[in-house]
Design a protein around this motif. Structure first.
Motif, mmCIF file in Angstrom:
data_model
loop_
_atom_site.group_PDB
_atom_site.id
_atom_site.type_symbol
_atom_site.label_atom_id
_atom_site.label_comp_id
_atom_site.label_asym_id
_atom_site.label_seq_id
_atom_site.Cartn_x
_atom_site.Cartn_y
_atom_site.Cartn_z
ATOM 1 N N ARG A 92 23.441 -25.575 16.682
ATOM 2 C CA ARG A 92 23.665 -24.329 16.150
ATOM 3 C C ARG A 92 22.658 -23.245 16.582
ATOM 4 N NH1 ARG A 92 24.578 -26.007 11.172
ATOM 5 N NH2 ARG A 92 22.558 -25.602 10.129
ATOM 6 N N MET B 114 24.176 -19.829 18.470
ATOM 7 C CA MET B 114 23.882 -18.520 17.724
ATOM 8 C C MET B 114 23.282 -17.482 18.681
ATOM 9 S SD MET B 114 23.151 -19.337 13.629
ATOM 10 C CE MET B 114 21.682 -20.082 14.061
ATOM 11 N N ARG C 199 25.888 -16.354 21.052
ATOM 12 C CA ARG C 199 26.846 -15.340 20.616
ATOM 13 C C ARG C 199 26.006 -14.087 20.201
ATOM 14 N NH1 ARG C 199 28.526 -19.847 17.677
ATOM 15 N NH2 ARG C 199 27.577 -19.042 15.858
ATOM 16 N N ASN C 200 24.536 -13.984 20.382
ATOM 17 C CA ASN C 200 23.765 -12.759 20.009
ATOM 18 C C ASN C 200 23.645 -12.494 18.541
ATOM 19 O OD1 ASN C 200 22.996 -12.204 22.868
ATOM 20 N ND2 ASN C 200 25.079 -11.518 23.192
ATOM 21 N N GLU C 201 23.789 -13.723 17.788
ATOM 22 C CA GLU C 201 23.804 -13.582 16.273
ATOM 23 C C GLU C 201 22.420 -13.776 15.849
ATOM 24 O OE1 GLU C 201 26.846 -16.407 15.172
ATOM 25 O OE2 GLU C 201 28.355 -15.128 15.817
ATOM 26 N N ALA C 202 21.602 -14.952 16.428
ATOM 27 C CA ALA C 202 20.353 -15.270 15.783
ATOM 28 C C ALA C 202 19.391 -15.821 16.840
ATOM 29 C CB ALA C 202 20.445 -15.962 14.703
ATOM 30 N N ARG D 43 18.953 -13.582 11.472
ATOM 31 C CA ARG D 43 20.274 -12.597 11.077
ATOM 32 C C ARG D 43 19.870 -11.183 11.983
ATOM 33 N NH1 ARG D 43 21.956 -9.076 6.772
ATOM 34 N NH2 ARG D 43 19.882 -10.096 5.700
ATOM 35 N N MET D 44 20.764 -10.896 13.061
ATOM 36 C CA MET D 44 20.497 -9.952 13.770
ATOM 37 C C MET D 44 21.684 -9.051 13.197
ATOM 38 S SD MET D 44 18.207 -10.628 15.913
ATOM 39 C CE MET D 44 17.990 -9.397 17.015
ATOM 40 N N GLN D 45 21.272 -7.530 13.006
ATOM 41 C CA GLN D 45 22.169 -6.451 12.437
ATOM 42 C C GLN D 45 22.066 -5.475 13.521
ATOM 43 O OE1 GLN D 45 21.773 -5.397 8.328
ATOM 44 N NE2 GLN D 45 20.227 -7.003 8.108
ATOM 45 N N ALA E 265 16.855 -6.987 11.832
ATOM 46 C CA ALA E 265 16.904 -8.388 11.854
ATOM 47 C C ALA E 265 16.085 -8.925 10.740
ATOM 48 C CB ALA E 265 16.368 -8.963 13.127
#
Length: 184
Positions: A60, A64, A67-70, A91-93, A99
């Motif tokens: 995972r 992630m 997918r550039n999510e974390a 968690r990236m915003q 983040a």
């Protein structure tokens, strides 16, 4: 909005540490970290029940990042390939240039400044490479060790939220800390 490229996961080198991608061969170390009752006490996530759970988590982490999510790094001592902790942007915003950072460290390495060193390197990487404007950390108010690590890194306690987290059938309070980029 930031355009993030989190994969491949880069290595980060400090005076004593090498932060690197967590690999399937790290399954025993990840299992220890994620199944240890004391280490997981303040982390509202299921404890790993076996190697399958640990391997699923490692996969995972990789997914992630792709997918550039974390992005999560394994913390190792220089010259030793054994993962003794995990640190990363959980968690990236990208839309907010923000983040959330999270971390955990093997209990045999507590009190040695390792998390402080790893956190400083991850923050520098986030502010310079990913051009983050701010980083937040969410902790249990009873986690005084984590509060000390964050305060030492320059984080400011911005909020206390009563019963804002629900895990394992109970509501818990949280502290929210943040740090603005020194490169603004």
């Amino acid at each position: 909005m930031l355009t993030l490229q989190l994969s491949p996961i880069p290595e980060i080198v400090t005076d004593r540490l090498l932060l690197r991608q967590i690999r399937p061969s790290d399954v025993d170390e990840v299992l220890y970290l994620r199944s240890h009752p004391q280490l997981m006490h303040f982390i509202p996530r299921p404890r790993a029940a076996g190697k399958e759970d640990a391997l699923e988590l490692i996969n995972r982490f990789t997914d992630m990042a792709e997918r550039n999510e974390a992005i999560n790094w394994g913390i190792t001592l220089k010259g030793e390939d054994k993962v003794i902790g995990v640190i990363g942007y959980v968690r990236m915003q990208a839309a907010h240039h923000r983040a959330e950072v999270g971390y955990m460290l093997h209990d045999a390495y507590h009190g040695k400044g390792i998390l402080r060193e790893a956190l400083a390197a991850v923050l520098q990487h986030g502010f310079v490479t990913y051009r983050l404007h701010s980083v937040e950390a969410i902790i249990d108010p009873a986690n005084s060790a984590s509060e000390k690590v964050l305060t030492h890194a320059g984080f400011v306690k911005e909020g206390f939220f009563r019963e804002a987290s629900y895990w394992n059938g109970k509501f818990s309070d949280i502290f929210v800390f943040s740090l603005l980029s020194p490169h603004r």
